[in-house]
Design a protein around this motif. Structure first.
Motif, PDB file in Angstrom:
ATOM      1  N   ASP A  50      43.138  52.954  39.969  1.00 18.88           N
ATOM      2  CA  ASP A  50      42.842  51.745  39.191  1.00 18.88           C
ATOM      3  C   ASP A  50      44.118  50.994  38.827  1.00 18.88           C
ATOM      4  O   ASP A  50      44.163  49.752  38.909  1.00 18.88           O
ATOM      5  CB  ASP A  50      42.082  52.115  37.917  1.00 18.88           C
ATOM      6  N   LEU A  51      45.138  51.721  38.439  1.00 23.46           N
ATOM      7  CA  LEU A  51      46.386  51.083  38.015  1.00 23.46           C
ATOM      8  C   LEU A  51      47.116  50.452  39.198  1.00 23.46           C
ATOM      9  O   LEU A  51      47.574  49.303  39.126  1.00 23.46           O
ATOM     10  CB  LEU A  51      47.291  52.104  37.328  1.00 23.46           C
ATOM     11  N   LEU A  52      47.201  51.180  40.288  1.00 24.40           N
ATOM     12  CA  LEU A  52      47.886  50.644  41.468  1.00 24.40           C
ATOM     13  C   LEU A  52      47.123  49.470  42.067  1.00 24.40           C
ATOM     14  O   LEU A  52      47.725  48.508  42.545  1.00 24.40           O
ATOM     15  CB  LEU A  52      48.073  51.749  42.515  1.00 24.40           C
ATOM     16  N   GLY A  53      45.797  49.561  42.043  1.00 26.18           N
ATOM     17  CA  GLY A  53      45.008  48.455  42.570  1.00 26.18           C
ATOM     18  C   GLY A  53      45.015  47.243  41.663  1.00 26.18           C
ATOM     19  O   GLY A  53      45.114  46.104  42.131  1.00 26.18           O
ATOM     20  N   ILE A  55      47.185  46.451  39.034  1.00 24.91           N
ATOM     21  CA  ILE A  55      48.477  45.864  38.658  1.00 24.91           C
ATOM     22  C   ILE A  55      49.367  45.651  39.875  1.00 24.91           C
ATOM     23  O   ILE A  55      49.870  44.550  40.108  1.00 24.91           O
ATOM     24  CB  ILE A  55      49.195  46.749  37.620  1.00 24.91           C
ATOM     25  N   ALA A  56      49.565  46.709  40.650  1.00 25.21           N
ATOM     26  CA  ALA A  56      50.493  46.609  41.778  1.00 25.21           C
ATOM     27  C   ALA A  56      49.982  45.660  42.863  1.00 25.21           C
ATOM     28  O   ALA A  56      50.638  44.680  43.213  1.00 25.21           O
ATOM     29  CB  ALA A  56      50.748  47.996  42.364  1.00 25.21           C
ATOM     30  N   LEU A  57      48.797  45.961  43.386  1.00 25.82           N
ATOM     31  CA  LEU A  57      48.315  45.208  44.545  1.00 25.82           C
ATOM     32  C   LEU A  57      47.731  43.849  44.178  1.00 25.82           C
ATOM     33  O   LEU A  57      47.910  42.869  44.905  1.00 25.82           O
ATOM     34  CB  LEU A  57      47.273  46.040  45.295  1.00 25.82           C
ATOM     35  N   ALA A  58      47.036  43.767  43.050  1.00 28.74           N
ATOM     36  CA  ALA A  58      46.364  42.521  42.684  1.00 28.74           C
ATOM     37  C   ALA A  58      47.285  41.525  41.990  1.00 28.74           C
ATOM     38  O   ALA A  58      47.023  40.321  42.019  1.00 28.74           O
ATOM     39  CB  ALA A  58      45.166  42.819  41.781  1.00 28.74           C
ATOM     40  N   THR A  59      48.359  42.003  41.373  1.00 29.88           N
ATOM     41  CA  THR A  59      49.211  41.103  40.594  1.00 29.88           C
ATOM     42  C   THR A  59      50.661  41.098  41.070  1.00 29.88           C
ATOM     43  O   THR A  59      51.215  40.046  41.393  1.00 29.88           O
ATOM     44  CB  THR A  59      49.170  41.495  39.100  1.00 29.88           C
ATOM     45  N   MET A  60      51.278  42.277  41.115  1.00 29.30           N
ATOM     46  CA  MET A  60      52.702  42.334  41.418  1.00 29.30           C
ATOM     47  C   MET A  60      53.035  41.852  42.825  1.00 29.30           C
ATOM     48  O   MET A  60      53.936  41.023  43.015  1.00 29.30           O
ATOM     49  CB  MET A  60      53.225  43.763  41.230  1.00 29.30           C
TER      50      MET A  60
END
Length: 239
Positions: A50-53, A55-60
């Motif tokens: 959930d965090l990687l999807g 924050i990382a992939l959807a935003t960063m």
């Protein structure tokens, strides 16, 4: 198709002090959040996904793509220094391709590597979560760099439009509206991540074959059209 001088100038422009600080802020934030979440919740595969999807992939990744893609050529067009570059005996596709390679490399370094580190912090790469999202970040970096390089070529407000796309379309509509997901680089890269991870923790609304075709098509078409727009800019300057 690749010119070392253009590449060096582009790297220097992208990795200047102010832009480097902006590029480094989101990865550091992701890693800091990952450390806190791991300390509070322990190693949990679903939390990591959930965090990687989210924050990382959807935003960063898309925001870093905006900074690297538009920054590879946009400032040169805005301040007129691109005329000096175009006056050199270089083919316009060579200029675009070189800048694309630089933008891709910068986006990958500032997005994929932090994603891998964050994934290992969160759950030690349990169920290949860290590797899957890292591969997704690598794949999406290519498409984002091409899209935002094109945007930097055609618009003087490329950063604004790019952020609207990244934050509104990808992070909001791409996550909530079913129809928009099919036209989302994020969902295309998630299809690749799903193949790497297997199981149900990483999912996508787009099949792997469709996602692969769309990723390649968008990258190739955006790069080609950016080269065509640069040709038009050259003609306008000569007139």
């Amino acid at each position: 198709m690749y010119d070392p001088t253009v590449a060096r100038l582009t790297y220097r422009a992208l990795l200047g002090r102010r832009r480097a600080l902006i590029l480094g802020a989101l990865p550091l934030l992701l890693i800091a959040i990952s450390v806190v979440v791991r300390a509070l919740a322990g190693a949990d595969d679903q939390t990591a996904s959930d965090l990687l999807g989210g924050i990382a992939l959807a935003t960063m990744v898309p925001i870093i793509g905006v900074i690297a893609g538009t920054g590879a050529i946009g400032p040169e067009i805005d301040d007129g220094s691109v005329v000096y570059l175009l006056s050199k005996p270089l083919k316009r596709p060579t200029i675009i391709f070189t800048k694309l390679i630089v933008a891709i490399a910068v986006t990958m370094v500032f997005s994929a590597l932090p994603t891998l580190v964050a994934g290992y912090i969160l759950n030690g790469n349990g169920q290949q979560i860290a590797v899957a999202y890292t591969v997704a970040a690598l794949v999406s970096s290519i498409a984002y760099a091409a899209l935002f390089l094109l945007l930097g070529t055609v618009s003087r407000h490329a950063v604004v439009f790019g952020l609207v796309y990244a934050l509104v379309w990808e992070a909001l509509f791409g996550s909530l509206v079913p129809g928009a997901r099919t036209l989302s680089v994020q969902q295309w890269s998630l299809a690749v991540a799903h193949k790497v991870a297997g199981g149900d923790l990483v999912t996508s609304d787009v099949g792997l074959t469709t996602a692969t075709v769309l990723l390649i098509a968008v990258t190739v078409l955006a790069t080609w059209y950016a080269g065509q727009k640069l040709r038009t800019l050259t003609l306008a300057g000569e007139e």
